[in-house]
Design a protein around this motif. Sequence first.
Motif, PDB file in Angstrom:
ATOM      1  N   VAL A 280      11.006 -29.354   0.248  1.00  0.00           N
ATOM      2  CA  VAL A 280      11.353 -29.033   1.632  1.00  0.00           C
ATOM      3  C   VAL A 280      10.529 -29.949   2.520  1.00  0.00           C
ATOM      4  N   ILE A 306      16.306 -29.613   2.964  1.00  0.00           N
ATOM      5  CA  ILE A 306      16.072 -29.159   1.594  1.00  0.00           C
ATOM      6  C   ILE A 306      16.534 -30.320   0.704  1.00  0.00           C
ATOM      7  N   ALA A 316      18.107 -27.460   6.352  1.00  0.00           N
ATOM      8  CA  ALA A 316      17.469 -26.158   6.174  1.00  0.00           C
ATOM      9  C   ALA A 316      17.914 -25.170   7.251  1.00  0.00           C
TER      10      ALA A 316
END
Lengths: 813, 340
Positions: A280, A306, A316
């Motif tokens: 991430v 991500i 994300a």
Amino acid sequence: MLISTRWLGRHVDLGGLAPEDVAESLTLSTAEVEGITAFAPHLDDVRVGFVQTREPHPDADKLAVCTVDVGAEEPLQIVCGAPNVDAGQKVAVAEVGCVLPGELKIKKAKIRGVPSTGMICSVRELELGDEHDGIWVLDEDAAVGLGVAEALDVRDTVIEIDNKSLTHRPDLWGHRGIAGELAAIHGRELLPLDLSLPPTGDGASFPVRIDSVACSRYVALPVDGVRQGRSPDWLRFLLLAVGQRPLDLLVDLSNFVMLDLGQPNHLFDRGRLSAEGIVVRMANAGERTTTLDGEERSLGEEDLLICSGAEPVALAGIMGGEGSKVLEGTSELLLEVAHFDPVTVRRSAIRLGTRSDASARFEKGLDPALPMEAAAHLVRTLTELQPQITLPAPPTDVGAWTDQSREIDLRGERVRRLLGLSLTDEEIADSLRRLHFDVSAGEGALRVAVPSRRAGKDVTLEEDLVEEVGRIVGYERIPVRRLTAEIAPPPPDERRALVRGIQDRLSGGARFHEVLTYSFLSDDALATLGLADLPHLQLRNPVREGERSIRRSVLPGLLGLLEPNRRRRTDVRLFEVGEGYLPERASERGEPAQVHEVALVWAAPPAAAAARFDAGCFAGLQGVVEDLLRGVGFDTPDWEVPDGELNEPWAHPGRALRVVLPDASGAGRAVGVLAALEPGLHRALGLEGELASDVVAARVSLDRLLECSRRSAGYRPIPRYPATKLDVALALGGEVGVGDCVAAIERCGKGLVASCELFDVFCGESVGAGRRSMAFHVVLASPERTLGEADGRKFLRRLERAAADLGGELRSE
Amino acid sequence: MEDRIAQLGTDARARIAAAADLEALRCIERDLLGKQGPLAEILASIPSLDKAERPAVGRLANVLKCELLAVAAERREVLEAELLAAERSCEDFDPTLPARPARRGSLHPITRVRRRVEDVFTSMGYRILEGPQVELDYYNFQALNIPADHPAREMQDTFYCTGSGNLVMRTHTSPVQVRTMESVEPPYRVISLGRVFRKEEQDATHDHTFHQVEGLVVGEDVTAGHLIGTLRSLLAHLFGRELDTRLRPGYFPFVEPGFELDVRCPFCEGGCRVCGRTSWIEFCGLGMVHPRVFAASGVDSERYTGFAFGFGLDRLTMMLLGIDDVRHFMAGDLRFLEQF
Ligand SMILES: [Zn+2]
């Protein structure tokens, strides 16, 4: 947000409450309900039928003739073109007269010569999904003759909640949250839900690395043995009720968990993820990725990604990437449930124009304790449907999140004092317990434990708890009271009195119409009016390109209204009382100086050449301004020719006057300016041709007026002795002004001139070339005696000499 | 002579009776009874008559004079009565002729409603304060418990000024709350009315420039009950009768608890266009002053409590005057303005 009452029933027993009651209690205690609608009302009309026989159509290969029992005396004969229809099936039948979505009315028909009385429906025809490769085959247990909604038990009412009224309640973005509120409001039990993760195998957990503070928790759980396919009807109907189109089991399940608990989540095809695991991280400037909707997106350093190894697989909290799709046949998945920074998600979603159900939830600041519970919920729900699935490894659970739950002391007195409602401490504690807050006795206060799901930004202070108590107890219980206090009358409000006086004076006999114009001026308008060089405060994000300057004066806005109004009215008189902003005069904190003014414009067709000297708008507006100032308590102003730069680009360079009043010290102070419109602007403002107009405008500063001294109140005695009236005309060179004449008349009267009023101005052969005649009504009066003819004669003799001194003559006798 | 007097009387009575109007009567009276008239002539001739004749002639002449005066007065009454009767007749009156208009200008409808609101509150002891429309970020947001990352601050909602970045077009009148608290010692009752700005698309119910009314009361015993009472008083004044209200939760960062006040639709029984068929009209956002706002303004929130409320003047004006498009307000079209 759409809430299904049937779905709510999974969490709380709402027996005895009509959907309207549920909606109203939510509006009054929780969040605003915008509407209530019945889910798929046509499913009440479509009936369950049993296909008794299926015969081929005599004239068409692809059609079949069916006899269908719908619980009536006689079975129906229906011609059906679906390849999958067969005897022995339970099907959905729309009889003659039934109206399906899309205003499709079923009629008696003959299809290729065979009569057909009804239709066997597909899923798509009933707006229950996209499938249209055949009719919808119902469960074998469905009772023939019943409406489909009743037979399948999918009758539902949908409540729409205003999203705006949920912005501060991240816990209410799922059905369980709303159910919890209803349980508290109606004193019912919130049904238990097992949110513990089932036991897992002891394989290696999936590797996850967080490289950004914008992700505070990431739970990753491998799931094996999943069989893809269609969702069961109960799940499909719940999703349909809240406006989600069912797709396939995995997508539907993910949505179900989001809509149930409010926690977005994602299922990855584990086989497609890199062995390096999930990373991430923030995107690199200029990095590009393609999202599930097929759009290629250009990212910036503020977007959270991500990644599978180095490759982005999702934005994300917003949307999955192309690479995150679960391929057909895959049985090994990775469940992602995470917590992302609300601001990061919001800004990315806005910037990329991709607000989704998931981002809407992350934006609100979800409970960081929720991801593991949501993972458990998804796995448990899936297990019920597919007992064969396995969890090969413990979940990965990384991130710097902390439990938000907190304790707050609440004084009963504080509740009573803020709400004005007498409640006992016990009632207060009870209302909080209904919301699943733990309440114990603290020191001189109740000690309230706020669970993590409420303790983010929502409930952090004593006053927040006062609100919780108030809305659960019911605001309608607050007794209505009137304020009492020892209070002095407010001080006189001079500014307001001035504004009202001006408005009343102008909108009355002066026949001006009050307008309000925008505070923003366009670059074009400023350039037209020659104002572009003056400093203007500017907007960074104007409504329309170029409409970015904040006005310094209200006058430019009024000038723009002349042309459209002159098209419809001969005589246009407008005024506005408003504010302007001067950036060059800013406070230490950077606030621009705010100036208040009244601006007036008057446009009318030019006065006829033969009209009286004061027939035009210029003299008219002067009269209006004089009356206005006297009307609000000032002296009649002096009109002064501006010496030096006027700095009013809209004004005629020669036909402009300053409005001057004495200030507190008695010195003359310019409070405004009155001028004819700069000739070059008539065309720019569209005032030519048949709209050609005499245009005069004025600005008067309210701030300066408030610094001027008022006319002394009091009266002048009414003269005791009769006055003598004379009309005199002076023929003088054109360079001699009316003001010079008035001064001469007053001088010649030696203190006896009570008034002197110009009533005619005349040029012509009889007066002499280069000369004009000015005629006055003169009133002579004395406070001490009645004047005789001799006084008049003496005055006229003196005036005769004075006229000669001015190079002209007295024309009248 | 006696015959002459008798003849004179007969002629005079006939002339008086024949007088067509008051002016003719006046002439006849002047002819008969004036200094040059026949009666005056007769009276003047008396000294030249026989002594024996004189008393009789004098008496007859005087009697005739009195009689003629009386007859003329009678005739005058009749003529005056006829004249009045004629004036009372309305044969030439056309009741459908139009009035001659008394021309005047107009006050903007927003001004008209604004004054009504101001007057209600000043009658309840409120002061009216104003704040700048170009406002510091601090007052518009920060001091009102709207932190830097709050959604309300996004560029799509707020107009930001160029430059150092600390100036915005105020998005509500609430900054006046903080400016008031900073400068005045409690207790106080204050309202503020004025222009506010939101970066919205314009349509029949939205404009990027509109007007709000803000209220703030701070004192030692100020409760939500007083808040409801205050707004009910306002509504009763504006709509001319007591209207039912309901309080429900509402979220505004600068109040806690925060509410929305709905008012029972004054225009219908059971739903209409104005209330969207709900019978309730959202009227006002309100609440108890947030302790963080008190703290930012240096007010002791343990000693004092306070309430604040805010509502839109444009919508209220539309409701009270039946206007269906908010864009009329700023359009400066005389066809609209002349109606007020
Ligand atoms: Zn209504």
